[in-house]
Design a protein around this motif. Structure first.
Motif, mmCIF file in Angstrom:
data_model
loop_
_atom_site.group_PDB
_atom_site.id
_atom_site.type_symbol
_atom_site.label_atom_id
_atom_site.label_comp_id
_atom_site.label_asym_id
_atom_site.label_seq_id
_atom_site.Cartn_x
_atom_site.Cartn_y
_atom_site.Cartn_z
ATOM 1 N N CYS A 87 0.786 -1.506 -0.328
ATOM 2 C CA CYS A 87 0.014 0.326 -0.015
ATOM 3 C C CYS A 87 0.840 1.014 0.178
ATOM 4 O O CYS A 87 1.781 1.338 1.025
ATOM 5 N N SER A 88 0.992 2.661 -0.559
ATOM 6 C CA SER A 88 1.541 3.523 -0.526
ATOM 7 C C SER A 88 1.196 4.160 0.499
ATOM 8 O O SER A 88 -0.603 4.246 0.976
ATOM 9 N N ASN A 89 1.433 5.212 0.951
ATOM 10 C CA ASN A 89 1.636 5.543 2.624
ATOM 11 C C ASN A 89 1.032 5.456 3.386
ATOM 12 O O ASN A 89 -0.154 5.210 3.971
ATOM 13 N N ALA A 90 1.543 3.834 3.326
ATOM 14 C CA ALA A 90 0.734 2.954 4.685
ATOM 15 C C ALA A 90 0.523 3.369 5.755
ATOM 16 O O ALA A 90 -0.431 2.988 6.212
ATOM 17 N N ASN A 91 1.495 4.488 6.844
ATOM 18 C CA ASN A 91 1.632 4.391 7.652
ATOM 19 C C ASN A 91 0.423 5.442 8.228
ATOM 20 O O ASN A 91 0.489 5.429 9.412
ATOM 21 N N VAL A 92 0.088 5.496 7.160
ATOM 22 C CA VAL A 92 -1.223 6.072 7.054
ATOM 23 C C VAL A 92 -2.524 5.691 6.208
ATOM 24 O O VAL A 92 -4.197 6.013 7.312
ATOM 25 N N ALA A 93 -2.190 5.516 5.273
ATOM 26 C CA ALA A 93 -3.956 5.130 4.425
ATOM 27 C C ALA A 93 -3.921 3.461 5.156
ATOM 28 O O ALA A 93 -5.160 3.379 5.282
ATOM 29 N N SER A 94 -3.198 2.917 5.603
ATOM 30 C CA SER A 94 -3.501 1.324 6.236
ATOM 31 C C SER A 94 -4.267 1.100 7.770
ATOM 32 O O SER A 94 -5.220 0.606 7.450
ATOM 33 N N PRO A 95 -4.006 2.244 8.617
ATOM 34 C CA PRO A 95 -4.945 2.334 9.764
ATOM 35 C C PRO A 95 -5.933 3.149 9.236
ATOM 36 O O PRO A 95 -6.994 2.824 9.854
ATOM 37 N N ARG A 96 -5.815 4.362 8.611
ATOM 38 C CA ARG A 96 -6.847 4.482 8.682
ATOM 39 C C ARG A 96 -8.867 3.393 7.626
ATOM 40 O O ARG A 96 -9.465 3.403 8.167
ATOM 41 N N ALA A 97 -8.093 2.880 6.749
ATOM 42 C CA ALA A 97 -8.137 1.051 6.282
ATOM 43 C C ALA A 97 -9.132 0.374 7.079
ATOM 44 O O ALA A 97 -9.658 0.305 6.841
ATOM 45 N N ILE A 98 -8.206 -0.142 8.558
ATOM 46 C CA ILE A 98 -9.018 -0.504 9.410
ATOM 47 C C ILE A 98 -10.034 -0.203 10.123
ATOM 48 O O ILE A 98 -10.564 -0.636 10.103
ATOM 49 N N VAL A 99 -9.782 1.791 10.579
ATOM 50 C CA VAL A 99 -11.031 2.272 10.908
ATOM 51 C C VAL A 99 -12.332 2.465 10.406
ATOM 52 O O VAL A 99 -13.696 1.702 11.012
ATOM 53 N N MET A 100 -11.988 2.326 8.890
ATOM 54 C CA MET A 100 -13.029 2.677 8.173
ATOM 55 C C MET A 100 -13.503 1.316 7.399
ATOM 56 O O MET A 100 -15.187 1.505 8.026
ATOM 57 N N THR A 101 -12.811 -0.355 7.697
ATOM 58 C CA THR A 101 -13.862 -1.255 7.729
ATOM 59 C C THR A 101 -14.367 -1.589 9.067
ATOM 60 O O THR A 101 -15.315 -2.419 8.340
ATOM 61 N N SER A 102 -14.114 -0.635 9.960
ATOM 62 C CA SER A 102 -14.888 -1.924 10.902
ATOM 63 C C SER A 102 -16.061 -1.036 11.678
ATOM 64 O O SER A 102 -17.006 -1.502 11.775
ATOM 65 N N GLY A 103 -15.841 0.533 11.097
ATOM 66 C CA GLY A 103 -16.732 1.789 11.298
ATOM 67 C C GLY A 103 -17.829 1.219 10.662
ATOM 68 O O GLY A 103 -18.856 1.111 10.315
ATOM 69 N N VAL A 104 -17.527 1.197 9.395
ATOM 70 C CA VAL A 104 -18.881 1.402 8.375
ATOM 71 C C VAL A 104 -19.697 -0.473 8.216
ATOM 72 O O VAL A 104 -20.449 -0.141 8.016
ATOM 73 N N GLY A 105 -18.330 -1.047 8.378
ATOM 74 C CA GLY A 105 -18.864 -2.390 9.017
ATOM 75 C C GLY A 105 -19.511 -2.586 9.721
ATOM 76 O O GLY A 105 -21.099 -3.086 9.607
ATOM 77 N N GLY A 106 -19.588 -2.709 11.365
ATOM 78 C CA GLY A 106 -20.623 -2.236 11.954
ATOM 79 C C GLY A 106 -21.691 -1.355 11.898
ATOM 80 O O GLY A 106 -22.577 -1.788 12.207
ATOM 81 N N VAL A 107 -21.528 -0.432 11.471
ATOM 82 C CA VAL A 107 -22.596 0.342 11.069
ATOM 83 C C VAL A 107 -23.928 -0.626 9.842
ATOM 84 O O VAL A 107 -25.118 -0.555 10.215
ATOM 85 N N MET A 108 -23.478 -0.887 9.149
ATOM 86 C CA MET A 108 -24.250 -1.469 7.773
ATOM 87 C C MET A 108 -24.288 -2.953 7.994
ATOM 88 O O MET A 108 -26.111 -2.726 7.859
ATOM 89 N N GLY A 109 -23.936 -3.554 9.518
ATOM 90 C CA GLY A 109 -24.202 -4.696 9.383
ATOM 91 C C GLY A 109 -24.787 -4.538 10.047
ATOM 92 O O GLY A 109 -25.887 -5.670 10.629
ATOM 93 N N TRP A 110 -25.308 -3.429 11.661
ATOM 94 C CA TRP A 110 -26.736 -3.333 12.511
ATOM 95 C C TRP A 110 -27.979 -3.193 12.228
ATOM 96 O O TRP A 110 -28.510 -3.838 12.165
ATOM 97 N N PHE A 111 -28.168 -1.748 10.596
ATOM 98 C CA PHE A 111 -28.625 -2.095 9.846
ATOM 99 C C PHE A 111 -29.928 -3.584 9.374
ATOM 100 O O PHE A 111 -30.873 -3.817 9.301
ATOM 101 N N LEU A 112 -28.854 -4.165 8.650
ATOM 102 C CA LEU A 112 -29.058 -5.465 8.295
ATOM 103 C C LEU A 112 -29.854 -6.548 9.142
ATOM 104 O O LEU A 112 -30.654 -6.823 9.332
ATOM 105 N N GLN A 113 -29.373 -7.121 10.613
ATOM 106 C CA GLN A 113 -29.715 -7.058 11.397
ATOM 107 C C GLN A 113 -31.145 -6.634 12.117
ATOM 108 O O GLN A 113 -32.287 -7.409 12.158
ATOM 109 N N LEU A 114 -31.235 -5.044 11.792
ATOM 110 C CA LEU A 114 -32.688 -4.431 12.106
ATOM 111 C C LEU A 114 -33.536 -5.241 10.761
ATOM 112 O O LEU A 114 -34.796 -5.427 11.498
ATOM 113 N N VAL A 115 -32.866 -4.862 10.017
ATOM 114 C CA VAL A 115 -34.691 -5.528 8.652
ATOM 115 C C VAL A 115 -34.760 -6.887 9.519
ATOM 116 O O VAL A 115 -35.686 -7.204 8.773
ATOM 117 N N VAL A 116 -33.804 -7.934 9.455
ATOM 118 C CA VAL A 116 -34.074 -8.931 9.695
ATOM 119 C C VAL A 116 -34.685 -9.314 10.983
ATOM 120 O O VAL A 116 -35.950 -10.204 10.657
#
Length: 570
Positions: free
Chosen positions: A287-316
């Protein structure tokens, strides 16, 4: 000490990378200056300062790195694969409360991991961090336990995803042909076919792998949004939605434990679904600019995934009408059973098809992440025959041998499907507990042992780092025993209902520990430096700036490799 200023190593043009100026926490001691015979960009300076050569092309960006990790997360297929654990253990209340509570703590773990990634952006990830941060003398053991636990979790990811994918494909066949009942052998053979296809894709050059995962992750998001819209809009039930008071308060406890424990047991689905957020750590050397881009990708994955996953839980949770029918359906796949319960057959098949495509992308992302972990650990000779698994293919410039090894092991593990659904279900629990253990060891060391010696990277949590990490550690301490509980107790507990996580995960880890104390402690020293670097005496150390060749003194010594003894540079 004899002067080496006339050495050939000093005569050739060299560019230096100083650990003191690179904002990294490295296995190299302060004053050790890695150098190369070519001009280095910022990313190569960082990886050199960590003690490793740049061996991959850096063709991942923040977006494509996020795409791989989001593909590994695979919210829609992950939720479909683990619906049994949420809905089956504690009903709708367990689903909606379990997800949101677990996500708060999982986000703490993800942010703490991102902080480590910024300071140590290597494909070894958590293994490297555990070695560097451990107290003096404990680095190799910490790396050994973290590495093996992480590796076990990684290599079980693709097989478990591909098994669930095969089950969904055959369930779709059962829907269109009600007389067809899939057999375990058919599920196994289809799983192997999918793994072979994933092996081929994961062995392609980095740019093509990144493009494939970018497309797959985009499709994942679109499919998830489509599912969130279609199910409430097209549900055939009357009334369309279950009353809120019932959704949020109806704990349908189908275990022999109290309601609170049953809700905690639903966390296995959340933990397994959300375990992919460490992928940017393992892809940081690509990854380019790894010491900034990689940690941002970690937090984005967890945050976006957590919110959207909860919406799916609610629908079901708001649309399901008969939980027992979903869990006990002859289709053998709760997600397919649920879709048929709430949607017309064509709409159900459409959503199931979207889930299958997303699952294919997810399995491939899991295989890519696992291969990078295998490569990184083999680079430090963790495995038997490491010299083969650490090779980078000259044509594709990717660790093809590591991909093939993981694929073969995955095909062997999938034989568990022949022993029944409970046995193959152990792969899901193993993935959750193995990853949890690996995630938390370096975070625990950083919080309770390192103190101010931790050199933060450009992305960090500031003074909140220890507190956030401590919250994550507490959550793992609570959840590890919970993940090992069976759903029934006493006279109801039979071998086919037993939770085999303790045995299937604990057995290999016990063997690894025995191996350490009997033999491995003699030769395993943790991450191995593979760059040329200059070691300078403490009292006669020249000033070094990035990109500037230092003046060499009578006290300077050149070495091509170094071993780490577990002591964090002071």
């Amino acid at each position: 000490m004899e002067s080496k200023s006339s050495d050939s190593a000093y005569k050739r043009p060299s560019v230096y990378s100083d650990t003191q100026h690179a904002q990294v926490t490295s296995i190299l001691a302060d004053g050790d200056v890695p150098y190369a015979d070519h001009e280095m960009d910022a990313d190569e300076r960082v990886i050199m300062a960590l003690g490793y050569k740049q061996e991959f092309k850096r063709e991942f960006s923040l977006w494509t790195t996020f795409c791989v990790s989001f593909a590994v997360l695979g919210l829609l297929p992950s939720f479909a694969s683990t619906l049994y654990y949420g809905m089956g253990y504690a009903g709708t209340a367990g689903m909606v409360w379990g997800w949101i509570i677990a996500m708060i703590f999982i986000q703490c773990i993800a942010m703490s991991m991102a902080e480590l990634c910024s300071a140590m952006p290597t494909s070894g990830g958590l293994y490297y961090a555990a070695a560097v941060l451990a107290p003096p003398g404990w680095g190799p053991l910490a790396a050994w336990i973290t590495g093996w636990s992480n590796w076990i979790g990684q290599i079980t990811a693709a097989p478990s995803v591909d098994y669930a994918l095969a089950a969904m494909i055959l369930a779709a066949g059962s829907i269109t042909n009600p007389g067809y009942v899939p057999t375990n052998w058919q599920i196994y053979l289809l799983t192997i076919l999918i793994m072979i296809i994933h092996t081929v894709i994961s062995s392609l050059p980095t740019k093509q792998v990144a493009q494939f995962n970018s497309w797959g992750s985009t499709f994942n998001v679109l499919a998830l949004v489509t599912t969130l819209i279609v199910i409430p809009a097209a549900t055939k039930n009357t009334p369309k939605f279950t009353p809120s008071h019932k959704v949020w308060s109806d704990i349908k406890n189908q275990t022999d434990f109290p309601d609170g424990i049953a809700v905690l047991m639903t966390f296995v689905g959340v933990i397994w679904t959300m375990s992919g957020y460490d992928s940017p750590f393992h892809l940081s050397e690509e990854c380019s600019n790894a010491n900034v881009a990689s940690p941002r990708a970690i937090v984005m994955t967890s945050g976006v995934g957590g919110v959207m996953g909860w919406f799916l839980q609610l629908v079901v949770a708001y649309t399901v009408t008969d939980i027992d029918a979903v869990i006990g359906s002859e289709l053998g796949q709760p997600w397919a059973s649920y879709l048929l319960q709430v949607l017309p057959q064509q709409a159900a098949l459409g959503i199931l098809a979207l889930t299958i495509i997303c699952g294919f992308s997810m399995g491939q992302g899991c295989m890519v992440a696992a291969s990078r972990v295998t490569y990184a650990y083999a680079r430090d000779d963790c495995f038997p025959f490491s010299k083969y698994w650490k090779q980078v293919n000259k044509t594709t410039q990717t660790p093809v041998n590591a991909v093939v090894l993981n694929s073969i092991l995955g095909c062997i593990m999938c034989l568990l499907v022949l022993a029944g659904t409970t046995a193959i279900g152990a792969l899901f629990s193993i993935g959750a507990i193995a990853q949890f253990v690996a995630f938390i060891i370096p975070i625990f060391i950083r919080v309770f042992f390192v103190g101010n010696r931790f050199r933060k990277g450009p992305w960090n949590l500031g003074r909140w780092g220890p507190l956030i990490g401590g919250i994550g550690c507490s959550f793992v301490a609570l959840m590890v025993p919970i993940l090992c509980l069976p759903s029934v107790t006493k006279g109801d507990l039979t071998p086919d209902l037993m939770n085999w996580t303790c045995l299937v995960y604990g057995g290999p880890m016990l063997a690894v520990l025995i191996w350490w104390f009997v033999d491995a402690h003699r030769w395993f020293t943790g991450p191995k430096v593979n760059v040329e670097h200059a070691i300078h005496a403490v009292h006669d150390e020249p000033e070094v700036s990035e990109g500037v060749e230092p003046e060499h003194t009578q006290e300077a010594e050149t070495t091509k490799s170094a071993k780490y003894d577990g002591t964090l540079p002071k």
